[in-house]
Design an enzyme around this catalytic site. Structure first.
Site, PDB file in Angstrom:
ATOM      1  N   ASP A   1      -2.656  -1.694  -1.543  1.00 34.01           N
ATOM      2  CA  ASP A   1      -2.424  -0.436  -0.999  1.00 34.01           C
ATOM      3  C   ASP A   1      -1.586  -0.638   0.322  1.00 34.01           C
ATOM      4  O   ASP A   1      -1.327  -1.900   0.683  1.00 34.01           O
ATOM      5  CB  ASP A   1      -3.815  -0.041  -0.641  1.00 34.01           C
ATOM      6  CG  ASP A   1      -3.788   1.632  -0.499  1.00 34.01           C
ATOM      7  OD1 ASP A   1      -2.656   2.144  -0.368  1.00 34.01           O
ATOM      8  OD2 ASP A   1      -4.855   2.110  -0.398  1.00 34.01           O
TER       9      ASP A   1
ATOM     10  N   HIS B   1      -7.408   4.736   5.758  1.00 35.39           N
ATOM     11  CA  HIS B   1      -6.209   4.961   6.753  1.00 35.39           C
ATOM     12  C   HIS B   1      -6.294   4.884   8.291  1.00 35.39           C
ATOM     13  O   HIS B   1      -5.589   4.326   8.905  1.00 35.39           O
ATOM     14  CB  HIS B   1      -5.714   6.318   6.808  1.00 35.39           C
ATOM     15  CG  HIS B   1      -4.944   6.703   5.253  1.00 35.39           C
ATOM     16  ND1 HIS B   1      -5.957   7.232   4.095  1.00 35.39           N
ATOM     17  CD2 HIS B   1      -3.963   6.463   4.839  1.00 35.39           C
ATOM     18  CE1 HIS B   1      -5.062   7.447   3.203  1.00 35.39           C
ATOM     19  NE2 HIS B   1      -3.655   7.094   3.408  1.00 35.39           N
TER      20      HIS B   1
END
Length: 341
Positions: free
Chosen positions: A258, A189
């Site tokens: 993702d 992230h």
């Protein structure tokens, strides 16, 4: 109004999020125009049961078919639906290391069969589980206790039960993060994780798990760099890694990236999109619901390739009406097994 796929249809090659608990007029107009293959929900979208059911209906209304609606409902730290309205669950690694494998397999099946019932009640029919990632002592905390174990054999056994429970409960599973995120020490992230194993080491460890789970209908790539295979591009945008996913690991399901808005990937949203599709991903996953980014993705991606659409249709064909279950009994069985000594 809502119908399942029943003939030729050009799906938009992306799965999008939305901003709030209901759709804005701009979102409705945009989704009607670009027809995303599916949608994904996060905490910001989830307040109460009646609201979520209305939102899932509204999302499907915009595309005119029974689009898959995804969520990350793993249990433990990553569960978008939590107390007081939904049950909280013990982290997967705690379960799978505390109990004998035979007991852990049954417990995880019961958990995800229960979760599937909770999700379907809300109109959510796709859960981003199981994880095929191999835990290590130094796996980043963002991932570690979400994994099922420290050996590929244990992961294959547990992940197989999780996927089966989803399917038995009428929910599609999504295998993640292919070809393996466990041997990394950074959070994708925030920055790009790097896996320093050699290709030979990966084939005996991380890749082994995914190779033995390759019949799961949907999969998600890892935003991870594997320098021994591709020293420049992480898996989601690497033709070399996607080739391994398809031909060595043997995964022939619908392969999504993702979340493309994560900071592991450099460059603009447009360049990330183009590189992912060029590398061989079937579909783009984009989660934050930012309209400008979604417009860029839709314009760069367009509709799915014919092969991607066939994979999508095959996955959707596995959605089934589940057999009725006694949730009270299921939870009682779960509690007995969870206290196994």
């Amino acid at each position: 109004m809502h119908k399942d796929f029943d003939g030729p249809m050009n799906y938009g090659g992306y799965i999008f999020g939305c901003q709030g608990t209901g759709l804005s007029q701009d979102e409705i107009a945009f989704f009607k125009e670009v027809k995303p293959f599916g949608f994904i929900l996060f905490n910001r979208n989830l307040k109460k049961k009646s609201q979520i059911r209305k939102l899932t209906d509204e999302l499907r209304e915009t595309v005119g078919y029974f689009a898959p609606i995804l969520i990350d409902q793993e249990g433990g730290r990553v569960q978008r639906l939590s107390s007081p309205h939904w049950r909280d669950w013990e982290p997967a690694l705690d379960i799978c290391t505390r109990l004998p494998l035979k007991v852990a397999k049954k417990l995880m099946w019961l958990q995800y069969r229960y979760i599937a019932t909770e999700l379907l009640e809300l109109g959510i029919d796709t859960n981003c589980v199981p994880l095929g990632d191999l835990a290590a002592e130094n796996t980043h905390p963002v991932l570690k206790n979400r994994c099922y174990g420290f050996s590929p054999q244990v992961i294959v056994a547990i992940a197989g039960e999780v996927a089966d429970a989803c399917l038995q409960g009428g929910v599609l599973p999504v295998l993640k993060h292919i070809p393996g995120h466990g041997s990394t020490t950074k959070d994708s992230h925030d920055e790009l994780p790097v896996c320093h194993k050699t290709k030979a080491e990966l084939e005996e460890s991380d890749f082994f798990s995914f190779k033995n789970l390759n019949t799961i209908p949907l999969g998600m790539t890892a935003h991870v760099l594997y320098p021994d295979i591709d020293p420049v591009k992480p898996a989601s945008i690497s033709a070399r890694l996607i080739d391994i996913i398809r031909n060595s690991i043997g995964f022939d399901g619908l392969l999504m990236t993702d979340d493309l808005s994560m900071n592991a990937l450099g460059g603009s949203i447009k360049s990330r999109t183009r590189e992912s599709i060029d590398a061989g991903c079937d579909i783009i996953l984009h989660c934050n619901g930012k309209m400008g980014e979604m417009i860029d993705i839709a314009s760069e991606t367009g509709t799915m390739s014919n092969l991607a659409q066939k994979r999508a249709e095959k996955a959707l064909s596995l959605r089934q009406k589940p057999n009725m279950v006694d949730l009270e009994k299921l939870l009682k069985d779960y509690t007995l097994l969870a206290n196994f000594r």
